[in-house]
Enzyme design. Structure first.
Site, PDB file in Angstrom:
ATOM      1  N   SER A   1       3.377  11.423  54.403  1.00 33.68           N
ATOM      2  CA  SER A   1       4.762  11.288  53.938  1.00 33.68           C
ATOM      3  C   SER A   1       5.606  10.651  55.021  1.00 33.68           C
ATOM      4  O   SER A   1       5.324  10.787  56.220  1.00 33.68           O
ATOM      5  CB  SER A   1       5.349  12.659  53.602  1.00 33.68           C
ATOM      6  OG  SER A   1       5.664  13.384  54.787  1.00 33.68           O
ATOM      7  N   ASP A   2       6.669   9.946  54.607  1.00 37.62           N
ATOM      8  CA  ASP A   2       7.701   9.612  55.573  1.00 37.62           C
ATOM      9  C   ASP A   2       8.432  10.911  55.905  1.00 37.62           C
ATOM     10  O   ASP A   2       8.401  11.873  55.138  1.00 37.62           O
ATOM     11  CB  ASP A   2       8.652   8.565  55.007  1.00 37.62           C
ATOM     12  CG  ASP A   2       9.360   7.770  56.105  1.00 37.62           C
ATOM     13  OD1 ASP A   2       9.364   8.234  57.264  1.00 37.62           O
ATOM     14  OD2 ASP A   2       9.905   6.698  55.804  1.00 37.62           O
ATOM     15  N   TRP A   3       9.096  10.923  57.057  1.00 36.65           N
ATOM     16  CA  TRP A   3       9.691  12.164  57.566  1.00 36.65           C
ATOM     17  C   TRP A   3      10.850  12.585  56.660  1.00 36.65           C
ATOM     18  O   TRP A   3      11.869  11.914  56.583  1.00 36.65           O
ATOM     19  CB  TRP A   3      10.136  11.959  59.005  1.00 36.65           C
ATOM     20  CG  TRP A   3       9.095  12.273  60.027  1.00 36.65           C
ATOM     21  CD1 TRP A   3       9.242  13.114  61.105  1.00 36.65           C
ATOM     22  CD2 TRP A   3       7.735  11.789  60.102  1.00 36.65           C
ATOM     23  NE1 TRP A   3       8.061  13.179  61.825  1.00 36.65           N
ATOM     24  CE2 TRP A   3       7.121  12.383  61.237  1.00 36.65           C
ATOM     25  CE3 TRP A   3       6.961  10.946  59.316  1.00 36.65           C
ATOM     26  CZ2 TRP A   3       5.806  12.141  61.605  1.00 36.65           C
ATOM     27  CZ3 TRP A   3       5.640  10.687  59.676  1.00 36.65           C
ATOM     28  CH2 TRP A   3       5.080  11.283  60.797  1.00 36.65           C
ATOM     29  N   GLY A   4      10.655  13.694  55.956  1.00 37.24           N
ATOM     30  CA  GLY A   4      11.669  14.177  55.032  1.00 37.24           C
ATOM     31  C   GLY A   4      11.565  13.563  53.651  1.00 37.24           C
ATOM     32  O   GLY A   4      12.507  13.654  52.868  1.00 37.24           O
ATOM     33  N   GLY A   5      10.422  12.968  53.328  1.00 40.35           N
ATOM     34  CA  GLY A   5      10.281  12.269  52.058  1.00 40.35           C
ATOM     35  C   GLY A   5       9.710  13.101  50.922  1.00 40.35           C
ATOM     36  O   GLY A   5       9.518  12.578  49.823  1.00 40.35           O
TER      37      GLY A   5
END
Length: 753
Positions: free
Chosen positions: A280-284
């Site tokens: 995942s992208d950070w916070g995605g």
């Protein structure tokens, strides 16, 4: 608790990976003392296949250990299995250099003194080189830096398509054309992974705006998806054999891209057979069930400072942490779902930090700096050069005035996740002074004031460029000095502050900030020996384009920025870069802006469909400010007549086009020949032409070389949404060969039978 105690705890936590590695080495050492290698557990036996090792390791793991591998345990790491000697995974931001170390639970700098990296040019610059060998060099060098720092995943490269010049993150990507991006990304990935470091290709997919990036749903038709926005990702997977993919923040079909059935399960794994790990992208990530069933393997950054929720360990509360474990233990989710994820994660581990044959890497070396300089020099684009104003004739030049904030503003800090703690960065002004030395006097004038460089994550350039004079005073000084100069170099453009070239926001307009347009216009009135250098990762409007004799597109060039730029300006290096995206004269000349409201609030509809960049300009018969593929040289090239080795291309055959190119100038240079294909008649609307091949060749003065382009029917195909397949229709085609998308020099007709 004191700040010193905090620091000691964070420093200790940063050393946790060593524990796993020591256990692993101990186990291998014990195994080495046995009579044969095969007495080791299968997962530690490198003579076994990776798939055998995966299944053996999986069979030895508890449910808790499996779940722990699926989510972060710190800002940039995820858990291993210390009991089995399986090490942690450590990520590092790229794609232009290795991010400085931060604390375990914070974005702030950890205060290391040995983590200053080489800053490589931005990927727009790499793409502008049109040189696949340099892409391989770039990947190998940055992979060595990541390996030396014991990172096993590099979060890059980025290959999102340049849909609009307002996207704040365009500088991290490889331009507007799917073929160019595809050809450039593959060797980058191979170079990185030759070091035993996974390239994590991002941001998959349709991440073409920064405003509302966490909430916007992209509405795009299947033709545009498959023909424009997916090819570079497909090439990364199928040709580059990327070991990791990062999901994007935005939504597609109402699901976040990082937990998306269509993108991850149907296309990535179903159609492309991707066997790597999805990160995942950070916070995605936003939902446990979707994260479980829709293709995600590793979740990072859901609460990005680690402690916001007030839990004793926020990482245990990630969507793929305790909530996942509870569903597994209750039987609501079958264990096979976590096993799918852990198989992919273990495959990553065995390819990277449990591969004892991977090299050791190297860090912040002169070799890497020179590699970055070479890439910068080949990526710089000479846009205009009326009356051969450049290169600067130092024999006739006694005084040079350098004007513009970007001549002294350092560009490696800021811009978002690509911000770097560079070992050094040579400014354009310092590079010019160093190269010219005693040959000419170099005088500097600020000309305009933008913004003080902003610190990011506690990291600053250490540079103070504050100037409290008024705009009128600054302009008056610049014009006065310019009048008395033999040559004027203006160095301006954008920077990495918010609403310019920066993650998290988009540009406010196509225009230059800080009243630069007026300053440049006034400079043209006082000195005609003028070169304007634009430092940016995006196209900008140039209302003064007809008055300025020479224009150079300089990009963000990294550690060796000033040296590379100076080499181009004085002619030590012949410029050979070409634009990887179209420069529109105005926003209305861009399809996304002409047909829609950008940026979309909640919903962004791609009304222009497949007509992105030069495809839109061709369709609407719009003359760009500067064309895709455009770039001048300090020499000239003459194209002969293109020929085909056959008149007809069969469905299972190939056809080769040949053209002679001659250097008709007085010095050696490199030319990038481009092959475009035109479909004369199609059942569905098609672009006037599409790039299908290119070749960068070096020619001595007077030398002629033959360039050959070989294609098959895939180069003639389009995506048929009704058949959900690629179709090549029999009929008439034209092969167009030229120096840019608008500078076609020769053409030949052929048929597909």
């Amino acid at each position: 608790m004191s700040s010193d105690e905090n620091y000691k705890i964070d420093a200790y936590m940063m050393l946790k990976p060593i524990k796993s590695i020591l256990i692993l080495l101990l186990m291998v050492s014990i195994g080495a003392k046995t009579e044969a290698q095969n007495t080791l557990p299968v997962y530690l036996n490198e003579t076994a296949t990776i798939e055998q090792r995966i299944e053996d390791a999986l069979s030895r793991m508890t449910l808790e250990e499996k779940v722990a591998m699926c989510h972060a345990q710190s800002k940039f790491s995820s858990a291993g299995v210390p009991r089995l000697g399986i090490p942690e995974n450590w990520m590092t931001d790229g794609p232009h250099g290795i991010r400085a170390e931060v604390f375990w639970d914070k974005w702030d700098q950890a205060g290391w003194t040995n983590d200053s990296c080489i800053a490589f040019p931005a990927l727009t610059c790499l793409a502008a080189s049109w040189n696949t060998d340099l892409s391989s060099l770039y990947g190998k060098a940055i992979g060595e830096e990541a390996r030396y720092r014991n990172k096993n995943v590099l979060l890059g490269p980025g290959v999102n398509i340049y849909r609009t010049p307002l996207n704040g993150r365009n500088f991290e990507y490889m331009g507007e054309d799917p073929l160019l991006s595809s050809r450039m990304v593959v060797p980058y990935i191979q170079g990185v992974q030759s070091n035993g470091v996974a390239a994590c290709v991002k941001h998959y997919a349709l991440n073409n705006q920064e405003i509302d990036r966490h909430t916007v749903n992209v509405d795009v038709d299947d033709r545009a998806l498959y023909e424009i926005y997916l090819p570079a990702f497909k090439a990364a997977v199928q040709e580059g054999k990327a070991w990791a993919i990062m999901g994007a923040y935005n939504k597609y079909k109402g699901q976040w891209a990082g937990q998306n059935q269509y993108l991850l399960n149907d296309i990535l794994r179903g159609e492309w057979h991707f066997d790597g790990v999805v990160i995942s992208d950070w916070g995605g990530i936003n939902d446990t069930k979707q994260a479980i069933y829709h293709g995600l393997d590793m979740e990072f950054g859901s609460w990005t400072n680690g402690l916001t929720m007030g839990a004793s360990n926020a990482y245990d509360n990630y969507y793929l942490a305790d909530p996942f474990l509870k569903l597994l233990k209750s039987g609501e989710v079958k264990e096979e779902e976590v096993d799918k994820k852990v198989r992919n994660i273990l495959r990553l581990v065995f390819r990277t930090n449990m591969n004892t044959k991977r090299p050791w890497g190297s860090f912040a070396t002169e070799e890497h700096a020179l590699a970055g300089r070479k890439i910068a020099e080949e990526g710089i684009v000479l846009l205009k050069n009326k009356n051969n104003t450049l290169p600067i004739n130092l024999a006739k030049t006694k005084k040079i005035v350098v004007i513009g904030e970007n001549a002294v503003k350092l560009m490696t800090v800021g811009g978002g996740s690509s911000s770097l703690k560079a070992k050094y960065e040579i400014s354009p002004l310092d590079g010019i002074k160093k190269r010219i030395g005693t040959q000419a006097e170099v005088v500097y004038a600020r000309g305009y004031v933008g913004e003080q460089p902003k610190a990011q994550d506690g990291l600053s350039t250490g540079d103070s460029i504050t100037d409290n004079r008024s705009a009128d005073q600054l302009m008056k000084e610049a014009l006065t000095l310019a009048k008395g100069a033999d040559f004027v170099i203006y160095i301006g453009g954008l920077n990495k502050n918010d609403k310019q070239d920066s993650e998290g926001n988009d540009r406010a307009s196509l225009s230059l900030p800080y009243n630069q347009d007026q300053l440049i216009t006034e400079l043209t009135k006082v000195n005609k020996n003028l070169a304007v250098v634009m430092i940016s990762g995006n196209a900008v409007a140039m209302p003064w384009v007809n008055e300025v004799p020479s224009i150079v597109q300089g990009w963000y060039l990294g550690t060796e920025a000033g040296n590379a730029l100076a080499a181009i300006l004085v002619g030590d290096v012949n410029p050979s870069g070409k634009l990887p995206f179209t420069f529109p004269a105005k926003l209305a000349d861009n399809g996304a802006h002409k047909l829609g409201v950008y940026p979309g609030k909640g919903e962004e509809k791609y009304n222009e469909s497949i007509f992105v960049g030069y495809r839109w300009a061709d369709k609407e018969k719009i003359k760009p400010l500067f064309s895709f593929g455009h770039g001048l040289n300090y020499t000239t090239f003459e194209y002969g007549k293109v020929t085909a080795d056959k008149k007809d291309l069969t469905a299972d055959g190939k056809i080769t086009f040949s053209v002679n190119i001659k250097n008709t100038g007085k010095r050696e240079g490199q030319e990038i020949a481009q092959l475009y294909i035109n479909d004369v008649k199609s059942s569905l609307p098609r672009p006037v032409k599409e790039l299908k091949a290119f070749d960068k060749i070096s020619l001595k003065a007077g030398e002629t070389k033959t360039v050959k382009f070989t294609i098959d029917k895939t180069a003639l195909s389009f995506f048929d949404p009704k058949k959900h397949d690629w179709v090549a229709e029999p009929g008439d085609f034209n092969a167009l060969v030229g120096a840019s998308s608008t500078d076609i020099r020769t053409a030949v007709a052929f048929k597909l039978k």
